[in-house]
Design a protein around this motif. Sequence first.
Motif, PDB file in Angstrom:
ATOM      1  N   ALA A 292       3.340   5.748  -3.111  1.00  8.59           N
ATOM      2  CA  ALA A 292       4.515   6.516  -3.532  1.00  8.59           C
ATOM      3  C   ALA A 292       4.745   6.453  -5.034  1.00  8.59           C
ATOM      4  CB  ALA A 292       5.753   6.010  -2.790  1.00  8.59           C
ATOM      5  N   ASP A 293       4.225   5.402  -5.670  1.00 11.28           N
ATOM      6  CA  ASP A 293       4.421   5.197  -7.115  1.00 11.28           C
ATOM      7  C   ASP A 293       3.459   6.090  -7.892  1.00 11.28           C
ATOM      8  OD1 ASP A 293       5.050   4.245  -9.610  1.00 11.28           O
ATOM      9  OD2 ASP A 293       3.978   2.333  -9.374  1.00 11.28           O
ATOM     10  N   LYS A 294       3.823   7.357  -8.024  1.00 12.38           N
ATOM     11  CA  LYS A 294       2.933   8.364  -8.577  1.00 12.38           C
ATOM     12  C   LYS A 294       2.515   8.077 -10.017  1.00 12.38           C
ATOM     13  CE  LYS A 294       2.211  11.300  -5.266  1.00 12.38           C
ATOM     14  NZ  LYS A 294       0.832  11.485  -4.761  1.00 12.38           N
ATOM     15  N   ASN A 295       3.428   7.578 -10.828  1.00 14.79           N
ATOM     16  CA  ASN A 295       3.085   7.345 -12.232  1.00 14.79           C
ATOM     17  C   ASN A 295       2.631   5.904 -12.500  1.00 14.79           C
ATOM     18  OD1 ASN A 295       5.492   6.032 -11.944  1.00 14.79           O
ATOM     19  ND2 ASN A 295       6.524   7.036 -13.665  1.00 14.79           N
ATOM     20  N   HIS A 296       2.498   5.123 -11.426  1.00  9.93           N
ATOM     21  CA  HIS A 296       1.931   3.768 -11.515  1.00  9.93           C
ATOM     22  C   HIS A 296       2.663   2.878 -12.522  1.00  9.93           C
ATOM     23  CE1 HIS A 296      -1.271   5.506  -9.131  1.00  9.93           C
ATOM     24  NE2 HIS A 296      -1.530   6.385 -10.092  1.00  9.93           N
ATOM     25  N   ASP A 297       4.004   2.975 -12.509  1.00 10.56           N
ATOM     26  CA  ASP A 297       4.773   2.128 -13.421  1.00 10.56           C
ATOM     27  C   ASP A 297       5.348   0.900 -12.721  1.00 10.56           C
ATOM     28  OD1 ASP A 297       6.650   3.385 -11.874  1.00 10.56           O
ATOM     29  OD2 ASP A 297       7.898   4.081 -13.554  1.00 10.56           O
ATOM     30  N   GLY A 298       4.974   0.692 -11.455  1.00 10.09           N
ATOM     31  CA  GLY A 298       5.387  -0.512 -10.753  1.00 10.09           C
ATOM     32  C   GLY A 298       6.774  -0.471 -10.151  1.00 10.09           C
ATOM     33  N   VAL A 299       7.440   0.681 -10.217  1.00 10.62           N
ATOM     34  CA  VAL A 299       8.761   0.865  -9.602  1.00 10.62           C
ATOM     35  C   VAL A 299       8.782   2.240  -8.949  1.00 10.62           C
ATOM     36  CG1 VAL A 299       9.985  -0.657 -11.207  1.00 10.62           C
ATOM     37  CG2 VAL A 299       9.726   1.769 -11.754  1.00 10.62           C
ATOM     38  N   LEU A 300       9.765   2.472  -8.073  1.00 15.73           N
ATOM     39  CA  LEU A 300       9.913   3.778  -7.437  1.00 15.73           C
ATOM     40  C   LEU A 300      11.163   4.464  -7.980  1.00 15.73           C
ATOM     41  CD1 LEU A 300       9.004   3.256  -3.662  1.00 15.73           C
ATOM     42  CD2 LEU A 300       7.530   3.869  -5.595  1.00 15.73           C
ATOM     43  N   SER A 301      10.962   5.640  -8.552  1.00 18.86           N
ATOM     44  CA  SER A 301      12.098   6.442  -9.001  1.00 18.86           C
ATOM     45  C   SER A 301      12.737   7.114  -7.789  1.00 18.86           C
ATOM     46  CB  SER A 301      11.622   7.507  -9.996  1.00 18.86           C
ATOM     47  OG  SER A 301      10.777   8.440  -9.334  1.00 18.86           O
ATOM     48  N   GLU A 302      13.871   7.752  -8.010  1.00 18.47           N
ATOM     49  CA  GLU A 302      14.558   8.415  -6.897  1.00 18.47           C
ATOM     50  C   GLU A 302      13.740   9.567  -6.352  1.00 18.47           C
ATOM     51  OE1 GLU A 302      19.145   9.561  -5.637  1.00 18.47           O
ATOM     52  OE2 GLU A 302      18.644   9.147  -7.735  1.00 18.47           O
ATOM     53  N   SER A 303      12.906  10.187  -7.173  1.00 14.54           N
ATOM     54  CA  SER A 303      12.053  11.272  -6.696  1.00 14.54           C
ATOM     55  C   SER A 303      10.818  10.748  -5.966  1.00 14.54           C
ATOM     56  CB  SER A 303      11.618  12.158  -7.866  1.00 14.54           C
ATOM     57  OG  SER A 303      10.834  11.436  -8.795  1.00 14.54           O
ATOM     58  N   GLU A 304      10.395   9.497  -6.262  1.00 19.09           N
ATOM     59  CA  GLU A 304       9.235   8.903  -5.596  1.00 19.09           C
ATOM     60  C   GLU A 304       9.615   8.226  -4.283  1.00 19.09           C
ATOM     61  OE1 GLU A 304       6.493   7.608  -9.443  1.00 19.09           O
ATOM     62  OE2 GLU A 304       8.144   6.306  -8.798  1.00 19.09           O
ATOM     63  N   PHE A 305      10.842   7.752  -4.187  1.00 16.17           N
ATOM     64  CA  PHE A 305      11.267   6.959  -3.035  1.00 16.17           C
ATOM     65  C   PHE A 305      11.160   7.694  -1.700  1.00 16.17           C
ATOM     66  CE2 PHE A 305      14.866   5.436  -0.339  1.00 16.17           C
ATOM     67  CZ  PHE A 305      14.306   4.228   0.035  1.00 16.17           C
ATOM     68  N   PRO A 306      11.494   8.996  -1.604  1.00 20.46           N
ATOM     69  CA  PRO A 306      11.437   9.661  -0.289  1.00 20.46           C
ATOM     70  C   PRO A 306      10.081   9.558   0.396  1.00 20.46           C
ATOM     71  CG  PRO A 306      12.658  11.023  -1.818  1.00 20.46           C
ATOM     72  CD  PRO A 306      12.077   9.893  -2.616  1.00 20.46           C
ATOM     73  N   ARG A 307       8.987   9.599  -0.372  1.00 22.29           N
ATOM     74  CA  ARG A 307       7.658   9.491   0.242  1.00 22.29           C
ATOM     75  C   ARG A 307       7.493   8.133   0.920  1.00 22.29           C
ATOM     76  NH1 ARG A 307       1.699  10.465  -2.619  1.00 22.29           N
ATOM     77  NH2 ARG A 307       0.485   9.987  -0.735  1.00 22.29           N
ATOM     78  N   PHE A 308       7.911   7.073   0.234  1.00 29.72           N
ATOM     79  CA  PHE A 308       7.843   5.740   0.831  1.00 29.72           C
ATOM     80  C   PHE A 308       8.757   5.650   2.050  1.00 29.72           C
ATOM     81  CE2 PHE A 308       9.624   1.585   1.524  1.00 29.72           C
ATOM     82  CZ  PHE A 308       8.512   0.748   1.537  1.00 29.72           C
ATOM     83  N   PHE A 309       9.974   6.144   1.918  1.00 31.27           N
ATOM     84  CA  PHE A 309      10.975   6.031   2.981  1.00 31.27           C
ATOM     85  C   PHE A 309      10.497   6.755   4.238  1.00 31.27           C
ATOM     86  CE2 PHE A 309      15.352   7.048   4.685  1.00 31.27           C
ATOM     87  CZ  PHE A 309      15.669   5.736   5.007  1.00 31.27           C
ATOM     88  N   ARG A 310       9.942   7.941   4.076  1.00 29.11           N
ATOM     89  CA  ARG A 310       9.441   8.707   5.218  1.00 29.11           C
ATOM     90  C   ARG A 310       8.265   7.980   5.880  1.00 29.11           C
ATOM     91  NH1 ARG A 310      10.055  13.667   7.189  1.00 29.11           N
ATOM     92  NH2 ARG A 310      11.422  14.260   5.459  1.00 29.11           N
ATOM     93  N   ALA A 311       7.337   7.478   5.073  1.00 28.66           N
ATOM     94  CA  ALA A 311       6.185   6.772   5.623  1.00 28.66           C
ATOM     95  C   ALA A 311       6.626   5.528   6.388  1.00 28.66           C
ATOM     96  CB  ALA A 311       5.227   6.394   4.496  1.00 28.66           C
ATOM     97  N   PHE A 312       7.610   4.806   5.841  1.00 25.44           N
ATOM     98  CA  PHE A 312       8.094   3.609   6.511  1.00 25.44           C
ATOM     99  C   PHE A 312       8.721   3.962   7.862  1.00 25.44           C
ATOM    100  CE2 PHE A 312      11.868   1.091   7.531  1.00 25.44           C
ATOM    101  CZ  PHE A 312      11.281  -0.146   7.764  1.00 25.44           C
ATOM    102  N   LEU A 313       9.553   4.987   7.898  1.00 22.99           N
ATOM    103  CA  LEU A 313      10.214   5.367   9.145  1.00 22.99           C
ATOM    104  C   LEU A 313       9.200   5.838  10.187  1.00 22.99           C
ATOM    105  CD1 LEU A 313      13.408   7.231   7.856  1.00 22.99           C
ATOM    106  CD2 LEU A 313      13.263   4.922   8.786  1.00 22.99           C
TER     107      LEU A 313
ATOM    108  N   ALA B  64       0.835  -1.207   0.000  1.00 21.96           N
ATOM    109  CA  ALA B  64       0.000   0.000   0.000  1.00 21.96           C
ATOM    110  C   ALA B  64       0.867   1.253   0.000  1.00 21.96           C
ATOM    111  CB  ALA B  64      -0.925  -0.010   1.208  1.00 21.96           C
ATOM    112  N   ALA B  65       1.935   1.245   0.826  1.00 24.62           N
ATOM    113  CA  ALA B  65       2.843   2.397   0.869  1.00 24.62           C
ATOM    114  C   ALA B  65       3.596   2.535  -0.450  1.00 24.62           C
ATOM    115  CB  ALA B  65       3.828   2.240   2.028  1.00 24.62           C
ATOM    116  N   PHE B  66       3.970   1.389  -1.023  1.00 27.38           N
ATOM    117  CA  PHE B  66       4.666   1.385  -2.317  1.00 27.38           C
ATOM    118  C   PHE B  66       3.772   1.996  -3.396  1.00 27.38           C
ATOM    119  CE2 PHE B  66       5.698  -0.565  -6.382  1.00 27.38           C
ATOM    120  CZ  PHE B  66       7.086  -0.525  -6.420  1.00 27.38           C
ATOM    121  N   ASP B  67       2.520   1.555  -3.446  1.00 26.05           N
ATOM    122  CA  ASP B  67       1.598   2.050  -4.471  1.00 26.05           C
ATOM    123  C   ASP B  67       1.309   3.542  -4.281  1.00 26.05           C
ATOM    124  OD1 ASP B  67       1.473  -0.469  -5.562  1.00 26.05           O
ATOM    125  OD2 ASP B  67      -0.374  -1.042  -4.514  1.00 26.05           O
TER     126      ASP B  67
END
Length: 247
Positions: free
Chosen positions: A92-113, A87-90
């Motif tokens: 953060a995956d703003k363009n819904h391409d199934g991967v996290l770019s370096e610009s998308e990753f901080p949102r996931f990383f912050r939510a996880f922490l 759910a957190a991955f999805d």
Amino acid sequence: AFACSNVREFIFPPVWASGMATTSKPAAWIKNILTNARCFDQVCGMRFRKFDVNGNGVLEWSELYAMVADLCKFLNVQIPEEINLRAAFDAADKNHDGVLSESEFPRFFRAFLKAAVSDAERWEVEEVERFEAERQAASEEASRAEEELVEILGTEVERLIENFNGSLVIGKFDVLAQWTGKKTEVALAFADVEAARQHAANPGARGPFNMRYREVEVKNGQCVSAIDTEVVQRFLREHYSREVGLG
């Protein structure tokens, strides 16, 4: 406050005697990262690059899960349920391409922490985040105000130039290039003859030499000659910029 010199230890934690890389104060580690914007950016970027194993510039699900597992081991906490991670991955995956770019990753990383700390600790982190957001907004507003002021003053300078009527002096003189000694003619405008003479009064090794000057009439910021107009307007722009406090 968290020292950024400890960032490397956070990314590549020490191996304790038990053989497991861990920390005895996970909440403190997390809070230090989340409440220091510069360190968060550094840690986030280093984590991303470390676990982008195939070097394609994005984190695939398997790489992200490996990062989470590694970090949970360090923090000595359980790995979240996969459904929550997905759910957190999805999110953060703003363009819904199934991967996290370096610009998308901080949102996931912050939510996880944030999810890894207690409610009380999370409240403190969110207060710091709110303060940082307000500070950033105030800084951006100040920058916008400064840009608007510069634009207003620049417009005023141009208005003053267009309204200038009177006499100025254009002086032409020679200078020598620093390394080659090649002679070049330079033209500058001066307020009067005395200012032109003062400019040429004490020449250095490179000039100015052979000063020639003449008076020109300026009407509405313009001379008869386009070349003279360019020289005169450069002088007036510098003069009025200082006068209005622009640079």
